[in-house]
Design a protein around this motif. Structure first.
Motif, PDB file in Angstrom:
ATOM      1  N   ASP A  75      14.762  -3.604   0.859  1.00 40.41           N
ATOM      2  CA  ASP A  75      14.051  -3.799   2.127  1.00 40.41           C
ATOM      3  C   ASP A  75      14.622  -5.040   2.815  1.00 40.41           C
ATOM      4  OD1 ASP A  75      12.019  -4.910   3.967  1.00 40.41           O
ATOM      5  OD2 ASP A  75      10.771  -3.273   3.221  1.00 40.41           O
ATOM      6  N   GLY A  76      15.136  -4.890   4.004  1.00 38.06           N
ATOM      7  CA  GLY A  76      15.752  -5.998   4.723  1.00 38.06           C
ATOM      8  C   GLY A  76      14.777  -7.043   5.225  1.00 38.06           C
ATOM      9  N   VAL A  77      13.554  -6.635   5.506  1.00 31.33           N
ATOM     10  CA  VAL A  77      12.547  -7.589   5.975  1.00 31.33           C
ATOM     11  C   VAL A  77      12.157  -8.528   4.836  1.00 31.33           C
ATOM     12  CG1 VAL A  77      10.159  -7.816   6.782  1.00 31.33           C
ATOM     13  CG2 VAL A  77      11.649  -6.080   7.780  1.00 31.33           C
ATOM     14  N   LEU A  78      12.047  -7.967   3.624  1.00 34.19           N
ATOM     15  CA  LEU A  78      11.643  -8.751   2.455  1.00 34.19           C
ATOM     16  C   LEU A  78      12.836  -9.233   1.638  1.00 34.19           C
ATOM     17  CD1 LEU A  78       8.704  -6.463   1.287  1.00 34.19           C
ATOM     18  CD2 LEU A  78       8.583  -8.516   2.734  1.00 34.19           C
ATOM     19  N   ARG A  79      14.011  -8.676   1.900  1.00 37.95           N
ATOM     20  CA  ARG A  79      15.222  -8.983   1.144  1.00 37.95           C
ATOM     21  C   ARG A  79      15.028  -8.700  -0.348  1.00 37.95           C
ATOM     22  NH1 ARG A  79      17.292  -9.130   5.833  1.00 37.95           N
ATOM     23  NH2 ARG A  79      18.730 -10.768   6.444  1.00 37.95           N
ATOM     24  N   ASP A 137       0.815  -1.218   0.000  1.00 32.92           N
ATOM     25  CA  ASP A 137       0.000   0.000   0.000  1.00 32.92           C
ATOM     26  C   ASP A 137       0.852   1.272   0.000  1.00 32.92           C
ATOM     27  OD1 ASP A 137      -2.258  -1.593   0.064  1.00 32.92           O
ATOM     28  OD2 ASP A 137      -2.561  -1.379   2.226  1.00 32.92           O
ATOM     29  N   ASN A 138       2.180   1.106  -0.025  1.00 34.49           N
ATOM     30  CA  ASN A 138       3.109   2.231  -0.007  1.00 34.49           C
ATOM     31  C   ASN A 138       2.919   3.094   1.242  1.00 34.49           C
ATOM     32  OD1 ASN A 138       5.325   3.506  -1.118  1.00 34.49           O
ATOM     33  ND2 ASN A 138       4.098   4.960  -2.299  1.00 34.49           N
ATOM     34  N   ASP A 139       2.650   2.428   2.372  1.00 34.82           N
ATOM     35  CA  ASP A 139       2.422   3.108   3.649  1.00 34.82           C
ATOM     36  C   ASP A 139       3.679   2.969   4.513  1.00 34.82           C
ATOM     37  OD1 ASP A 139       1.552   4.097   6.080  1.00 34.82           O
ATOM     38  OD2 ASP A 139      -0.357   3.002   6.055  1.00 34.82           O
ATOM     39  N   GLY A 140       4.659   3.836   4.237  1.00 33.13           N
ATOM     40  CA  GLY A 140       5.920   3.785   4.960  1.00 33.13           C
ATOM     41  C   GLY A 140       5.774   3.991   6.455  1.00 33.13           C
ATOM     42  N   THR A 141       4.848   4.839   6.854  1.00 28.66           N
ATOM     43  CA  THR A 141       4.623   5.098   8.280  1.00 28.66           C
ATOM     44  C   THR A 141       4.187   3.820   8.983  1.00 28.66           C
ATOM     45  OG1 THR A 141       4.025   7.383   7.828  1.00 28.66           O
ATOM     46  CG2 THR A 141       3.313   6.470   9.944  1.00 28.66           C
ATOM     47  N   ARG A 142       3.236   3.127   8.383  1.00 31.51           N
ATOM     48  CA  ARG A 142       2.745   1.874   8.982  1.00 31.51           C
ATOM     49  C   ARG A 142       3.841   0.818   9.009  1.00 31.51           C
ATOM     50  NH1 ARG A 142       0.245  -0.461  12.744  1.00 31.51           N
ATOM     51  NH2 ARG A 142      -0.782  -2.391  12.215  1.00 31.51           N
ATOM     52  N   ALA A 143       4.629   0.720   7.952  1.00 27.85           N
ATOM     53  CA  ALA A 143       5.731  -0.253   7.911  1.00 27.85           C
ATOM     54  C   ALA A 143       6.716   0.014   9.053  1.00 27.85           C
ATOM     55  CB  ALA A 143       6.431  -0.204   6.557  1.00 27.85           C
ATOM     56  N   LYS A 144       7.039   1.280   9.305  1.00 31.34           N
ATOM     57  CA  LYS A 144       7.940   1.639  10.407  1.00 31.34           C
ATOM     58  C   LYS A 144       7.324   1.287  11.760  1.00 31.34           C
ATOM     59  CE  LYS A 144      10.379   5.333   8.039  1.00 31.34           C
ATOM     60  NZ  LYS A 144      10.580   6.767   7.896  1.00 31.34           N
ATOM     61  N   GLN A 145       6.026   1.536  11.905  1.00 34.20           N
ATOM     62  CA  GLN A 145       5.344   1.194  13.159  1.00 34.20           C
ATOM     63  C   GLN A 145       5.374  -0.319  13.399  1.00 34.20           C
ATOM     64  OE1 GLN A 145       1.494   2.894  12.290  1.00 34.20           O
ATOM     65  NE2 GLN A 145       1.963   4.814  13.348  1.00 34.20           N
ATOM     66  N   LEU A 146       5.165  -1.081  12.349  1.00 27.25           N
ATOM     67  CA  LEU A 146       5.197  -2.543  12.483  1.00 27.25           C
ATOM     68  C   LEU A 146       6.586  -3.027  12.871  1.00 27.25           C
ATOM     69  CD1 LEU A 146       2.964  -3.408   9.419  1.00 27.25           C
ATOM     70  CD2 LEU A 146       2.433  -3.953  11.811  1.00 27.25           C
ATOM     71  N   ARG A 147       7.599  -2.458  12.256  1.00 25.63           N
ATOM     72  CA  ARG A 147       8.972  -2.829  12.606  1.00 25.63           C
ATOM     73  C   ARG A 147       9.236  -2.534  14.085  1.00 25.63           C
ATOM     74  NH1 ARG A 147      13.659  -2.078   8.444  1.00 25.63           N
ATOM     75  NH2 ARG A 147      12.745  -2.856   6.530  1.00 25.63           N
ATOM     76  N   GLN A 175      16.424  -4.334  14.357  1.00 25.51           N
ATOM     77  CA  GLN A 175      16.137  -3.101  13.626  1.00 25.51           C
ATOM     78  C   GLN A 175      17.438  -2.407  13.193  1.00 25.51           C
ATOM     79  OE1 GLN A 175      12.939  -0.564  15.261  1.00 25.51           O
ATOM     80  NE2 GLN A 175      12.531  -2.262  16.673  1.00 25.51           N
ATOM     81  N   ARG A 176      18.429  -2.388  14.074  1.00 22.71           N
ATOM     82  CA  ARG A 176      19.721  -1.794  13.719  1.00 22.71           C
ATOM     83  C   ARG A 176      20.425  -2.612  12.631  1.00 22.71           C
ATOM     84  NH1 ARG A 176      19.570  -1.093  19.320  1.00 22.71           N
ATOM     85  NH2 ARG A 176      20.921  -2.897  19.702  1.00 22.71           N
ATOM     86  N   GLU A 177      20.371  -3.933  12.764  1.00 19.49           N
ATOM     87  CA  GLU A 177      20.985  -4.824  11.775  1.00 19.49           C
ATOM     88  C   GLU A 177      20.339  -4.630  10.395  1.00 19.49           C
ATOM     89  OE1 GLU A 177      20.747  -9.563  10.945  1.00 19.49           O
ATOM     90  OE2 GLU A 177      21.260  -8.994  13.004  1.00 19.49           O
ATOM     91  N   LEU A 178      19.016  -4.510  10.365  1.00 19.14           N
ATOM     92  CA  LEU A 178      18.310  -4.314   9.101  1.00 19.14           C
ATOM     93  C   LEU A 178      18.667  -2.974   8.464  1.00 19.14           C
ATOM     94  CD1 LEU A 178      14.761  -5.770   9.853  1.00 19.14           C
ATOM     95  CD2 LEU A 178      16.557  -6.766   8.420  1.00 19.14           C
ATOM     96  N   ALA A 179      18.828  -1.926   9.280  1.00 17.22           N
ATOM     97  CA  ALA A 179      19.201  -0.617   8.746  1.00 17.22           C
ATOM     98  C   ALA A 179      20.556  -0.703   8.042  1.00 17.22           C
ATOM     99  CB  ALA A 179      19.232   0.422   9.863  1.00 17.22           C
ATOM    100  N   THR A 180      21.494  -1.417   8.631  1.00 19.54           N
ATOM    101  CA  THR A 180      22.811  -1.597   8.017  1.00 19.54           C
ATOM    102  C   THR A 180      22.693  -2.417   6.741  1.00 19.54           C
ATOM    103  OG1 THR A 180      23.876  -1.486  10.187  1.00 19.54           O
ATOM    104  CG2 THR A 180      25.138  -2.508   8.406  1.00 19.54           C
ATOM    105  N   TRP A 181      21.942  -3.509   6.786  1.00 23.25           N
ATOM    106  CA  TRP A 181      21.747  -4.372   5.607  1.00 23.25           C
ATOM    107  C   TRP A 181      21.129  -3.561   4.468  1.00 23.25           C
ATOM    108  CZ3 TRP A 181      18.275  -6.083   2.110  1.00 23.25           C
ATOM    109  CH2 TRP A 181      18.559  -7.257   1.421  1.00 23.25           C
TER     110      TRP A 181
END
Length: 166
Positions: free
Chosen positions: A110-114, A78-88, A97-103
């Protein structure tokens, strides 16, 4: 010996009821078969699948993994970046979360979806639990048979996702 009129009426009534029940069942079967293309199969010849269902529990780490991936894929789709950040923030441990930011900085994805895009389907399968953690395989389907499989681990006590690896 001839039957009494009462017995004859009762027998006729039972016969009529049986005939009506048979006709109703036949009609139901024929209607079902014609709607699906045959006796219980869709028109393309595949076996009919059971109706989909989804369930979970807020207490289970495995359910949390499945809930997170379902909601996260929806938010990204849905291109809802705010919601994606809240879910993370709600579902992922702070170290992850820190590891994903580096990845993500390294891979520009997107590190969650690779990936850089959004999967068309997702599936979460339980693997096992032990030493205070539960393990799952997340299968992301991109198109046709193009899939990515991720290993996801969550803490049984906090129910936070601890790691996501390919």
């Amino acid at each position: 010996m001839s039957k009494s009129p009462a017995k004859a009426r009762r027998t006729a009534s039972l016969a009529l009821a049986a005939a009506a029940a048979t006709a109703a069942l036949t009609l139901a079967f024929v209607t079902s078969a014609s709607a699906t293309g045959g006796a219980g199969t869709p028109q393309d010849g595949r076996a009919a699948a059971a109706a989909p269902s989804v369930s979970g529990s807020p207490e289970g780490a495995f359910s949390r993994i499945a809930t997170f991936y379902g909601a996260y894929v929806d938010a990204v789709y849905d291109n809802d970046g705010t919601r994606a950040k809240q879910l993370r923030a709600a579902y992922l441990s702070a170290p992850l979360q820190r590891e994903l930011a580096t990845w993500e900085e390294t891979h520009h994805a997107d590190g969650v979806l690779r990936a850089q895009n959004v999967p068309l389907e997702w599936k979460v399968a339980y693997v096992d639990s032990g030493t205070g953690k539960t393990n799952a395989t997340v299968t992301l389907t991109w198109s046709g048979t193009d899939t990515t499989r991720l290993h996801v681990q969550a803490d049984l006590k906090t129910r936070k996702i601890l790691s996501i690896t390919d």
